[in-house]
Motif scaffolding. Structure first.
Motif, PDB file in Angstrom:
ATOM      1  N   GLY A 527      30.329  20.286  34.831  1.00  0.00           N
ATOM      2  CA  GLY A 527      29.285  19.543  34.260  1.00  0.00           C
ATOM      3  C   GLY A 527      27.971  19.465  35.006  1.00  0.00           C
ATOM      4  O   GLY A 527      27.797  19.251  36.331  1.00  0.00           O
ATOM      5  N   HIS A 529      25.504  17.718  35.467  1.00  0.00           N
ATOM      6  CA  HIS A 529      25.041  16.207  35.658  1.00  0.00           C
ATOM      7  C   HIS A 529      25.475  15.936  37.119  1.00  0.00           C
ATOM      8  O   HIS A 529      24.741  14.999  37.692  1.00  0.00           O
ATOM      9  CB  HIS A 529      25.383  15.194  34.451  1.00  0.00           C
ATOM     10  CG  HIS A 529      26.983  15.153  34.392  1.00  0.00           C
ATOM     11  ND1 HIS A 529      27.779  16.046  33.595  1.00  0.00           N
ATOM     12  CD2 HIS A 529      27.968  14.281  34.980  1.00  0.00           C
ATOM     13  CE1 HIS A 529      28.901  15.730  33.823  1.00  0.00           C
ATOM     14  NE2 HIS A 529      29.211  14.674  34.427  1.00  0.00           N
ATOM     15  N   SER A 653      23.080  12.840  23.958  1.00  0.00           N
ATOM     16  CA  SER A 653      22.566  12.895  25.188  1.00  0.00           C
ATOM     17  C   SER A 653      22.950  14.024  26.183  1.00  0.00           C
ATOM     18  O   SER A 653      21.893  14.717  26.811  1.00  0.00           O
ATOM     19  CB  SER A 653      22.908  11.754  25.791  1.00  0.00           C
ATOM     20  OG  SER A 653      24.519  11.435  25.901  1.00  0.00           O
ATOM     21  N   TRP A 654      24.341  14.255  26.473  1.00  0.00           N
ATOM     22  CA  TRP A 654      24.636  15.327  27.360  1.00  0.00           C
ATOM     23  C   TRP A 654      24.205  16.700  26.928  1.00  0.00           C
ATOM     24  O   TRP A 654      23.753  17.528  27.755  1.00  0.00           O
ATOM     25  CB  TRP A 654      26.189  15.229  27.477  1.00  0.00           C
ATOM     26  CG  TRP A 654      26.744  15.802  28.878  1.00  0.00           C
ATOM     27  CD1 TRP A 654      26.816  15.254  29.956  1.00  0.00           C
ATOM     28  CD2 TRP A 654      27.304  17.184  28.934  1.00  0.00           C
ATOM     29  NE1 TRP A 654      27.261  16.209  30.842  1.00  0.00           N
ATOM     30  CE2 TRP A 654      27.619  17.353  30.281  1.00  0.00           C
ATOM     31  CE3 TRP A 654      27.435  18.300  27.989  1.00  0.00           C
ATOM     32  CZ2 TRP A 654      27.986  18.484  30.600  1.00  0.00           C
ATOM     33  CZ3 TRP A 654      27.926  19.381  28.383  1.00  0.00           C
ATOM     34  CH2 TRP A 654      28.395  19.559  29.616  1.00  0.00           C
ATOM     35  N   ASN A 655      24.468  17.056  25.748  1.00  0.00           N
ATOM     36  CA  ASN A 655      24.058  18.244  25.252  1.00  0.00           C
ATOM     37  C   ASN A 655      22.790  18.782  25.252  1.00  0.00           C
ATOM     38  O   ASN A 655      22.446  19.959  25.356  1.00  0.00           O
ATOM     39  CB  ASN A 655      25.102  18.465  24.057  1.00  0.00           C
ATOM     40  CG  ASN A 655      26.858  18.223  24.188  1.00  0.00           C
ATOM     41  OD1 ASN A 655      27.104  19.279  24.483  1.00  0.00           O
ATOM     42  ND2 ASN A 655      27.030  17.226  24.024  1.00  0.00           N
ATOM     43  N   GLN A 657      20.460  17.662  26.852  1.00  0.00           N
ATOM     44  CA  GLN A 657      19.981  17.857  28.142  1.00  0.00           C
ATOM     45  C   GLN A 657      19.890  19.082  28.807  1.00  0.00           C
ATOM     46  O   GLN A 657      19.218  19.630  29.499  1.00  0.00           O
ATOM     47  CB  GLN A 657      20.740  16.809  29.079  1.00  0.00           C
ATOM     48  CG  GLN A 657      20.475  16.684  30.581  1.00  0.00           C
ATOM     49  CD  GLN A 657      19.040  16.443  30.878  1.00  0.00           C
ATOM     50  OE1 GLN A 657      18.876  15.245  31.145  1.00  0.00           O
ATOM     51  NE2 GLN A 657      18.303  17.231  31.084  1.00  0.00           N
ATOM     52  N   TRP A 658      21.219  19.799  28.390  1.00  0.00           N
ATOM     53  CA  TRP A 658      21.342  21.074  29.056  1.00  0.00           C
ATOM     54  C   TRP A 658      21.389  22.397  28.201  1.00  0.00           C
ATOM     55  O   TRP A 658      20.924  23.365  28.706  1.00  0.00           O
ATOM     56  CB  TRP A 658      22.919  21.041  29.839  1.00  0.00           C
ATOM     57  CG  TRP A 658      23.285  19.980  30.430  1.00  0.00           C
ATOM     58  CD1 TRP A 658      24.044  18.756  30.113  1.00  0.00           C
ATOM     59  CD2 TRP A 658      22.526  19.440  31.674  1.00  0.00           C
ATOM     60  NE1 TRP A 658      24.269  18.080  30.982  1.00  0.00           N
ATOM     61  CE2 TRP A 658      23.195  18.314  31.831  1.00  0.00           C
ATOM     62  CE3 TRP A 658      21.358  19.994  32.223  1.00  0.00           C
ATOM     63  CZ2 TRP A 658      22.696  17.304  32.962  1.00  0.00           C
ATOM     64  CZ3 TRP A 658      21.247  19.135  33.624  1.00  0.00           C
ATOM     65  CH2 TRP A 658      21.889  17.911  33.786  1.00  0.00           C
TER      66      TRP A 658
END
Length: 761
Positions: A527, A529, A653-655, A657-658
């Motif tokens: 990941g 992050h 949120s996570w996806n 972001q990238w």
């Protein structure tokens, strides 16, 4: 086509198995955690200071479990902060779970009620326990803010915290009634409406109400709710009833509309409102609650643009409502939202300490809030990790950083102080290890807790200038070593660019014979992050990562060499290193990982890269599947847990972001669903039926695509299982056993034969 599901245990156990000629080997590996987890002594967690700064406490390993220690910073006198026996009884009574004094279910606590109670977190729930009367109660939901799904969509089924907000002068209180802002004199029931345009579809949020320091003005967000996406899951075998049950969850996904917040300023006495012009924050992904400067001249909030390519500090004139961008951070790829940092200097915040990667490395800057101009405080080919303290009066700050020492592990954290003008950079930690430092509130002393994977934890008390006062704890692993534990081996090779060092760890069988050939298992989490190869000591079973490491050693003992690697695309290195992941999640650092494997094989003949397996969970599950989709010439078998296999199905949120916003072709390019027909090698998918982190439908959509592509694979669905299924060990580590047996069959059983798609034994 064969799909091995939960009931197919007989096929899994059928001979021939490589290590199966000795079934006790598997039993020993599965019991390793229980055998080893309490063998260390005096392994200490980082310290936590009391509010007055005279004492600190921490947890450490002791005979039979762990204990909490509290120390007087001046005298070093020790005491137990509470009676662990009485607390265990109180927690057991309150939670209806059984707890032992040396195995309490938390690793940190905070004092409450003037030190007559402590507050702890147990399974994501907050509990307050008296340590005079020894009774525990769950935190009152009314004391908590309305939940926001992944930070961006309010759960409107949960009540907001609408307690009256009292003005600083104590004369007024503000709240929201019927979606509108009202004020009233303290003690009066007569409300004065400041707004009349609030509706359920565009309401004023009481949790964002903020009074100006002089009690004459209010700022609040008017909110247009985002899309209420609900994920529904069927619990097939609930514990409290015979029939299945439905579970629902508010779960925004990439591309969904998020809550839109509009700041509104009210002059209370004049009943005058000002809607702040949003030209500088037109497309918000997330905005922090508004906060007044101490002098009341302005208020400010942080703004993150949808797509994560811009972050700003917006400053608003507290009289006129005129907005300006005090700082603007732009990126051609992404601004990492979770790593932003801002500190307002002084009461008027005419200067701001800010973190930026604009020179290619994560560094500290001092911004002029009037002009937005930045002066660089730290610089060089290394990264600032955390800001620990800022002293406005001394114009000095303390921070942790990594990568400053040439030739050393670039992930080790060290602690420094520096002046605002970049002068007087001073190192406070010296041991070649990774450090976690906790300063006393007055900065006069600090506790330094440091270790490496081959150095048991040491905890020391230091003066502010770095002088050692006392060694508090020094980890003892003699019993662990006697039981056969050996430290993992760091290994470094060059990445795809020919210059970047790629760091990893090697775990070998305890009976390792360099004359033999060992298949390889890679434990992957890629990941973007963070970085993930452990750098601190692993006291098995006590800290985050302990179970993971036990799993690595347990599998190694079955006849594998097990490794973990941080490839390009992960965090805590240069911006260019990190940017590899942008719109490129299928990459997972595989070009660097494969080079790392080949470099180790060239040095170590026992390292057999003709038989490489891979396993991972969550984002690591996505990477494990992608290894067989995109790199099947190298990876031959994979176990993928709870993967976000299609980033359009996972949390927003996570996806975003990238992969950015709007949703584009980069989402499909990394999709295990869209690319399922590419599968080669042996695959075991594992998912918890009640996964609340990654929608479990993501796994089932991969299953559907694999069936349609006529691909063979294995599937294990765990009824009632959550996102962590298989990574937390119960009395019978069923899921872990399934993983171990899968790799024994696929990589150990026929080392000289091709690993085709035939699943028969």
């Amino acid at each position: 086509m064969k799909i091995i599901a939960i009931a197919s245990l007989a096929a899994l156990l059928a001979p021939p198995l490589a290590a199966a000629s000795d079934p006790s080997a598997l039993r020993r590996s599965l019991s390793l955690r229980d055998d080893w987890m309490y063998l260390t002594r005096d392994i200490a967690d980082p310290a936590e200071w009391t509010h007055e700064g005279k004492r600190f406490h921490y947890r450490k390993t002791v005979e039979g479990g762990f204990a909490f220690v509290e120390i007087d910073a001046r005298t070093q006198r020790r005491r137990a902060p509470f009676d662990a026996g009485k607390l265990a009884v109180a927690l057991s009574d309150a939670t209806q779970q059984s707890y032992q004094p040396l195995r309490l279910p938390f690793d940190a606590f905070e004092y409450a009620d003037e030190n007559r109670a402590i507050t702890v977190t147990i399974a994501d729930e907050r509990w307050t326990c008296g340590i005079v009367s020894y009774a525990c109660r769950k935190a009152d939901p009314a004391d908590m803010n309305r939940p926001r799904a992944f930070g961006v969509v309010r759960d409107l089924d949960a009540p907001a915290d609408n307690h009256p907000r009292k003005s600083p002068d104590g004369q007024w209180e503000a709240l929201v009634e019927d979606d509108n802002v009202v004020v009233r004199a303290v003690g009066s029931k007569d409300a004065i409406a400041l707004s009349t345009d609030g509706t359920p579809g565009e309401f004023y949020d009481p949790e964002t109400l903020a009074w100006s320091p002089d009690s004459t003005r209010l700022v609040v967000y008017r909110v247009r709710p985002g899309f209420r996406r609900i994920v529904t899951r069927v619990e097939a075998a609930p514990s409290n009833q015979l029939q299945p049950a439905l579970r629902t969850q508010l779960y925004p996904k990439p591309g969904d509309p998020v809550d839109i917040e509009q700041p509104v300023l009210f002059h209370v006495a004049e009943r005058r409102r000002i809607d702040i012009d949003n030209a500088l924050f037109t497309n918000p992904y997330e905005m922090s609650p508004p906060a007044w400067r101490k002098d009341g001249r302005t208020f400010a909030f942080d703004y993150e643009r949808r797509g994560h390519s811009q972050a700003r500090v917006i400053e608003v004139d507290g009289q006129t409502g005129a907005a300006k961008a005090a700082i603007t951070e732009d990126s051609k790829t992404f601004v990492y939202a979770d790593r932003r940092y801002r500190h307002d200097v002084g009461d008027d915040a005419r200067e701001i300490v800010w973190i930026s990667e604009r020179d290619g490395w994560r560094h500290l800057y001092l911004a002029d809030a009037a002009t937005g101009a930045l002066k660089q405080i730290t610089r060089g080919p290394w990264v600032v990790r955390d800001v620990l303290k800022v002293d406005d009066a001394q114009r000095r700050l303390w921070f942790s950083a990594s990568g400053m020492d040439a030739g050393k592990d670039p992930y080790f954290k060290h602690v420094f102080r520096i002046d605002f003008d970049g002068a007087n950079l001073t190192r406070l930690t010296t041991a070649d290890a990774t450090h976690k430092v906790r300063f006393a509130p007055d900065m006069s002393v600090y506790v330094d807790t440091y270790s490496r994977v081959d150095l048991p934890t040491v905890s020391e008390l230091h003066r502010a200038d770095g002088t050692l006062i006392a060694t508090l704890e020094r980890g003892d692993i003699s019993r662990l070593t006697a039981a056969g534990w050996r430290p993992p081996e760091p290994f470094v090779s060059k990445g795809r660019d020919g210059t970047s060092d790629i760091w990893g760890l090697i775990v070998r069988p305890r009976d390792y014979d360099p004359a033999k050939k060992y298949p390889v298992l890679e434990n992957i989490y890629a990941g973007p992050h963070d970085s993930f190869v452990p750098k601190s000591f692993w006291p098995f079973g006590f800290h985050a990562g302990g179970d993971k490491v036990i799993g690595m050693q347990a599998q190694a003992d079955l006849g594998f060499i097990v490794v973990q690697i941080d490839g390009m695309g992960t965090a805590n290195r240069s911006k260019a290193f990190h940017d590899i992941s942008w719109k490129n999640l299928a990459d997972s650092g595989f070009p660097d990982r494969i080079l790392w494997h080949k470099a180790l094989a060239a040095r170590d003949p026992s390292y057999d890269i003709s038989r490489v397996g891979i396993y991972g969970a969550s984002a690591g599950g996505q990477s494990a599947l992608n290894a067989l989709l995109f790199y099947p010439d190298f990876y031959k078998a994979a176990v993928a847990y709870a993967g976000c296999y299609d980033n359009r199905m996972d949390k927003i949120s996570w996806n975003e972001q990238w992969l950015g916003w709007p949703v584009d072709a980069s989402y499909a390019a990394a999709s295990g669903v869209d690319n399922a027909a590419r599968l080669q090698g042996r695959l075991l998918l594992i998912v918890g039926e009640q996964d609340s982190n990654v929608d479990p439908a993501s796994t089932m959509q991969v299953v559907d695509a694999l069936i349609k592509a006529d691909k063979d694979f294995e599937l294990l669905v765990v009824p009632g299982g959550e996102h962590s299924v298989g990574r937390s060990t119960g009395p019978i580590p069923y899921v872990q056993r399934r993983q171990f047996e899968f790799f024994m069959r696929t990589l150990l059983a026929r080392p000289n034969q091709s690993l085709g798609t035939d699943l028969s034994p």
